[in-house]
Design an enzyme around this catalytic site. Structure first.
Site: not given
Ligand code: UD1
Length: 419
Positions: A306, A122, A22-23, A117, A398
């Site tokens: 995850d 997020r 998925k990711n 979410c 999902r």
């Molecule tokens: C991706 C995965 C999700 C997984 C996560 C962490 C996908 C579609 N989803 O989510 O399944 O749980 O990685 O391994 O690939 N953050 C900030 N600012 C930002 C971006 C992130 O503060 O601009 C924080 C988030 O709130 C969170 C942490 O960084 O606490 C990790 O987020 P991130 O690595 O960005 O996860 P996703 O890409 O959303």
């Protein structure tokens, strides 16, 4: 909405194939926008989040067509828009990943702010500041992101945290920028390498994925390609934990242990025998599990957030106590109350959760609170006496093509029922 019924207490025996990740497929679907030709994605999992991504592409004037079970043909030759509706943004929080690709392709983009979410806030501040570094003008007033980039320019970007989504978004935008972009402090997840491989199959020049420095030579015209999505390491972790929970001996075709080593290390420590080769990964569990050392979630190659709920579910009947520390998301223990309804003994305090192993779990009506929390309920139900009825399963759909089908292939008694 469908409800999932699992009768527990049966040892697992059998084999199942692991779906495409998925990711991985979600950023790759966004990346198809960078080509002006057809892309054929093989091993594409049939998921609600994939459907949502297809609807985003269709909303942008592209077409996508399933060819057989898991091959998706995407045609992005003539996109007609640059806006993603609020409804679609809400349906899939990771839809922010389209921002970089739309900007690179169209020079402008309009998306509603993804907001929070099930797992907590997020934020996408890292995505936005990186895009601004590349020359995008972004106005985020009123919950809508208005982005313009008449000319993206490659440069060095330093991420303060290795965000998966921000790394991917910036890789996509950088493909449309002139010159070289280097992302320092990049996320190192295997899905980033899969995105790099896809982009390079389309003619891009991306290197370094899997390390914390990813380089993108932008401005190259990208062409179509045929690409196979990597296997889903979290689906594999789920089924390994299912066998650990229920006991048994299973084989997962296409699972790759090198993507899962922190999860398999914990399962070995708990007493499971895990073997892997080029064909897949097997897991045999014959005795009651032992507690493991504290499990702390962290960016890859650390323990994946995850898989936190899923491993927790497998350890509910362990000998001793297991401590979890969730460091990635603010609200990632919402499954705990549901597991407690099944007889689990779990205490949460801030980031920590302590699981004291119990002798027995019992079936109960429970509801999914989020995707992996829902999968954790399935893992626990396999070890519970009697029947567990799991509702709000849309969360599970999902990320899992058909969790009941896969669990049945592994010898479980699991079935969908309309509620
Ligand atoms: C991706 C995965 C999700 C997984 C996560 C962490 C996908 C579609 N989803 O989510 O399944 O749980 O990685 O391994 O690939 N953050 C900030 N600012 C930002 C971006 C992130 O503060 O601009 C924080 C988030 O709130 C969170 C942490 O960084 O606490 C990790 O987020 P991130 O690595 O960005 O996860 P996703 O890409 O959303």
């Amino acid at each position: 909405m469908s409800q999932l019924t699992i009768k527990g207490g049966r040892r697992l025996e059998g084999e199942a194939g692991i779906q495409g990740a998925k990711n991985s497929v979600l950023p790759i679907l966004a990346a198809t926008l960078l080509t002006a030709e057809q892309v054929e994605l093989r091993g594409c999992p049939r998921l609600r989040d994939v459907d949502a991504s297809i609807r985003i592409l269709e909303g942008l004037g592209c077409t996508a067509r399933w060819e057989g079970e898991n091959t998706l043909e995407v045609d992005t030759r003539s996109p007609g828009g640059c806006a993603v509706s609020e409804a679609l943004m809400r349906e899939m929080r990771s839809s922010a990943i389209f921002l970089g690709a739309i900007l690179a392709r169209c020079g402008q983009a309009e998306l509603s702010y993804p907001g929070g979410c099930e797992l907590g806030p997020r934020p996408i501040d890292l995505h936005l500041s990186g895009l601004r570094d590349l020359g995008a003008e972004i106005d985020d007033a009123g919950g809508v992101l208005h982005c313009k980039a008449s000319h993206l320019r490659g440069r060095e970007i330093v991420l303060g945290f290795p965000s998966v989504g921000a790394t991917e978004n910036l890789m996509l935008a950088a493909c449309g920028a002139d010159g070289v972009t280097t992302i320092l402090g990049a996320a190192r997840e295997p899905e980033i390498a899969d995105l790099q491989n896809f982009l390079n199959a389309c003619g891009a020049r991306v290197s370094g994925a899997g390390t914390s420095a990813v380089s993108i030579e932008g401005g190259r015209p990208l062409h179509g390609c045929t690409y196979t999505i990597m296997p889903d390491r979290i689906a594999a972790a789920t089924y390994l934990c299912a066998a650990a929970s229920a006991g048994g001996d299973i084989f997962l075709r296409r699972a790759r242990e090198e993507h899962l080593s922190t999860v398999t290390a914990a399962l070995r420590e708990a007493g499971c025998t895990i073997r892997s080769d080029a064909a897949g990964v097997s897991c045999a569990c014959r005795e009651r599990l032992k507690a493991v050392r504290p499990v702390r979630t962290a960016p890859y190659p650390g323990f994946p957030t995850d898989a936190q709920a899923i491993l927790m579910a497998a350890l509910l009947r362990c000998r001793g106590a297991a401590v979890f520390e969730e460091n990635m998301f603010a609200s990632r223990y919402r499954h705990v109350d549901e597991l407690v309804r099944m007889g689990a003994d779990i205490r949460v305090s801030g980031r920590a959760a302590v699981v004291s192993g119990v002798e027995r779990l019992h079936g109960a009506p429970v509801r999914c609170t989020d995707l992996r929390g829902g999968a954790a309920l399935c893992v626990a139900a396999l070890a519970a006496e009697g029947e567990t009825e799991i509702s709000q399963t849309a969360h599970i759909c999902r990320g899992y093509e058909d969790i009941a089908r896969d669990l049945r292939a592994l010898g479980a008694d699991a079935a969908w029922a309309e509620s």
